[in-house]
Design a protein around this motif. Sequence first.
Motif, PDB file in Angstrom:
ATOM      1  N   ASN A  46       0.703  -1.446   0.097  1.00 48.89           N
ATOM      2  CA  ASN A  46       0.328   0.271  -0.127  1.00 48.89           C
ATOM      3  C   ASN A  46       0.944   0.837   0.140  1.00 48.89           C
ATOM      4  O   ASN A  46       0.596   2.151  -0.709  1.00 48.89           O
ATOM      5  CB  ASN A  46      -0.633  -0.153   1.041  1.00 48.89           C
ATOM      6  CG  ASN A  46      -1.935   1.149   0.780  1.00 48.89           C
ATOM      7  OD1 ASN A  46      -2.628   1.587  -0.642  1.00 48.89           O
ATOM      8  ND2 ASN A  46      -2.360   1.370   2.232  1.00 48.89           N
ATOM      9  N   VAL A  47       1.809   0.959   0.753  1.00 52.23           N
ATOM     10  CA  VAL A  47       2.862   2.617   0.437  1.00 52.23           C
ATOM     11  C   VAL A  47       3.581   2.671  -0.491  1.00 52.23           C
ATOM     12  O   VAL A  47       3.544   3.475  -1.147  1.00 52.23           O
ATOM     13  CB  VAL A  47       3.671   2.495   2.146  1.00 52.23           C
ATOM     14  CG1 VAL A  47       5.351   3.156   2.231  1.00 52.23           C
ATOM     15  CG2 VAL A  47       3.016   2.388   3.178  1.00 52.23           C
ATOM     16  N   MET A  50       1.105   4.300  -3.343  1.00 47.97           N
ATOM     17  CA  MET A  50       1.348   5.699  -2.699  1.00 47.97           C
ATOM     18  C   MET A  50       2.627   6.974  -3.342  1.00 47.97           C
ATOM     19  O   MET A  50       2.394   7.012  -3.638  1.00 47.97           O
ATOM     20  CB  MET A  50       0.634   5.950  -1.222  1.00 47.97           C
ATOM     21  CG  MET A  50      -0.207   5.499  -0.875  1.00 47.97           C
ATOM     22  SD  MET A  50      -1.833   6.749  -1.285  1.00 47.97           S
ATOM     23  CE  MET A  50      -2.442   5.497  -2.138  1.00 47.97           C
ATOM     24  N   ALA A  53       2.787   6.653  -6.848  1.00 47.27           N
ATOM     25  CA  ALA A  53       1.600   7.437  -7.695  1.00 47.27           C
ATOM     26  C   ALA A  53       2.121   8.899  -7.524  1.00 47.27           C
ATOM     27  O   ALA A  53       2.188   9.346  -8.624  1.00 47.27           O
ATOM     28  CB  ALA A  53       0.621   7.836  -6.354  1.00 47.27           C
ATOM     29  N   ILE A  61       0.782  13.834  -1.750  1.00 47.96           N
ATOM     30  CA  ILE A  61       0.107  13.316  -1.580  1.00 47.96           C
ATOM     31  C   ILE A  61      -0.894  13.716  -1.741  1.00 47.96           C
ATOM     32  O   ILE A  61      -2.124  12.066  -1.176  1.00 47.96           O
ATOM     33  CB  ILE A  61       0.785  13.077  -0.012  1.00 47.96           C
ATOM     34  CG1 ILE A  61       0.529  11.683   0.726  1.00 47.96           C
ATOM     35  CG2 ILE A  61       0.662  14.055   1.283  1.00 47.96           C
ATOM     36  CD1 ILE A  61       0.733  10.237   0.522  1.00 47.96           C
ATOM     37  N   ALA A  64      -2.960  12.380  -4.233  1.00 46.27           N
ATOM     38  CA  ALA A  64      -2.357  11.206  -4.746  1.00 46.27           C
ATOM     39  C   ALA A  64      -4.083   9.908  -3.477  1.00 46.27           C
ATOM     40  O   ALA A  64      -4.676   8.651  -3.688  1.00 46.27           O
ATOM     41  CB  ALA A  64      -1.601  10.370  -4.022  1.00 46.27           C
ATOM     42  N   LEU A  65      -4.429  10.507  -2.115  1.00 49.98           N
ATOM     43  CA  LEU A  65      -4.705   9.681  -1.951  1.00 49.98           C
ATOM     44  C   LEU A  65      -6.470   9.968  -2.123  1.00 49.98           C
ATOM     45  O   LEU A  65      -7.551   8.859  -1.465  1.00 49.98           O
ATOM     46  CB  LEU A  65      -5.167  10.459   0.066  1.00 49.98           C
ATOM     47  CG  LEU A  65      -3.725  10.157   0.178  1.00 49.98           C
ATOM     48  CD1 LEU A  65      -3.844  10.760   2.062  1.00 49.98           C
ATOM     49  CD2 LEU A  65      -3.107   8.478   1.052  1.00 49.98           C
ATOM     50  N   ARG A 100       0.985  -1.789  -8.759  1.00 47.85           N
ATOM     51  CA  ARG A 100      -0.717  -1.389  -8.939  1.00 47.85           C
ATOM     52  C   ARG A 100      -0.899  -3.222  -9.022  1.00 47.85           C
ATOM     53  O   ARG A 100      -1.818  -3.784  -8.556  1.00 47.85           O
ATOM     54  CB  ARG A 100      -1.826  -1.120 -10.574  1.00 47.85           C
ATOM     55  CG  ARG A 100      -2.935  -0.845  -9.572  1.00 47.85           C
ATOM     56  CD  ARG A 100      -3.366   0.255 -11.243  1.00 47.85           C
ATOM     57  NE  ARG A 100      -2.820  -1.291 -12.583  1.00 47.85           N
ATOM     58  CZ  ARG A 100      -3.288  -0.683 -13.799  1.00 47.85           C
ATOM     59  NH1 ARG A 100      -3.412   0.471 -14.179  1.00 47.85           N
ATOM     60  NH2 ARG A 100      -2.934  -1.726 -14.497  1.00 47.85           N
ATOM     61  N   TYR A 118     -10.983   4.394  -2.829  1.00 47.45           N
ATOM     62  CA  TYR A 118     -10.458   5.235  -3.316  1.00 47.45           C
ATOM     63  C   TYR A 118      -9.168   3.980  -2.440  1.00 47.45           C
ATOM     64  O   TYR A 118      -9.404   3.566  -2.066  1.00 47.45           O
ATOM     65  CB  TYR A 118      -9.581   5.893  -1.736  1.00 47.45           C
ATOM     66  CG  TYR A 118     -10.709   6.444  -1.650  1.00 47.45           C
ATOM     67  CD1 TYR A 118     -10.479   8.614  -3.059  1.00 47.45           C
ATOM     68  CD2 TYR A 118     -12.363   7.277  -1.201  1.00 47.45           C
ATOM     69  CE1 TYR A 118     -11.506   9.145  -2.905  1.00 47.45           C
ATOM     70  CE2 TYR A 118     -12.862   8.600  -1.200  1.00 47.45           C
ATOM     71  CZ  TYR A 118     -12.662   9.373  -2.031  1.00 47.45           C
ATOM     72  OH  TYR A 118     -13.063  10.263  -2.219  1.00 47.45           O
TER      73      TYR A 118
END
Length: 119
Positions: A46-47, A50, A53, A61, A64-65, A100, A118
Motif C-alpha cells: 500500500n505504501v 502511494m 503515485a 500526497i 494521491a489519497l 498496481r 479510494y
Amino acid sequence: MTATVTQPAITLATLSHTTKKRTTTFLPCDTARYLLAALQSDGKHNVALMVAAGCYFGLRIGDALKLTWGQIKQPMFEATEGKTGKHRKITVHAEFATVRDRYLATFYDHAQPTDDQYI
C-alpha cells in the motif's frame, strides 16, 4: 515472488539544487525504483502504491489519497490538483501499472475493489 534490490549510488551533490529561499532535492529514477522494490519486498504494498503515485504521476500526497481505483485502472485519467485547482490529464506509466497489479494480486485476489473506492 521475490525481487532483487540493489541500492543505487547516490551523492549529495546529485540530489541538491539550491535556490534563493530554499533547497530543493529530487529523487533520481534509480533511487525511486529501489525504494519501490524495497517497499514491495518488505510487504508494504500500500505504501509502495502511494509512493508510486507520487513518483509516476507527480502528485502531492493529498491528491494521491483522493485517487480511486476506477481512475488508476484506466490508461489515462483526469485529476484536479488540490493546491492549484488545475485539471490534469495523467497517463498511467507502465511501471506504475506493475506496482498496481502486484498490489491487486496480493490483496484483492478474490474480489476486485469497486471503481469508486479510494486506493
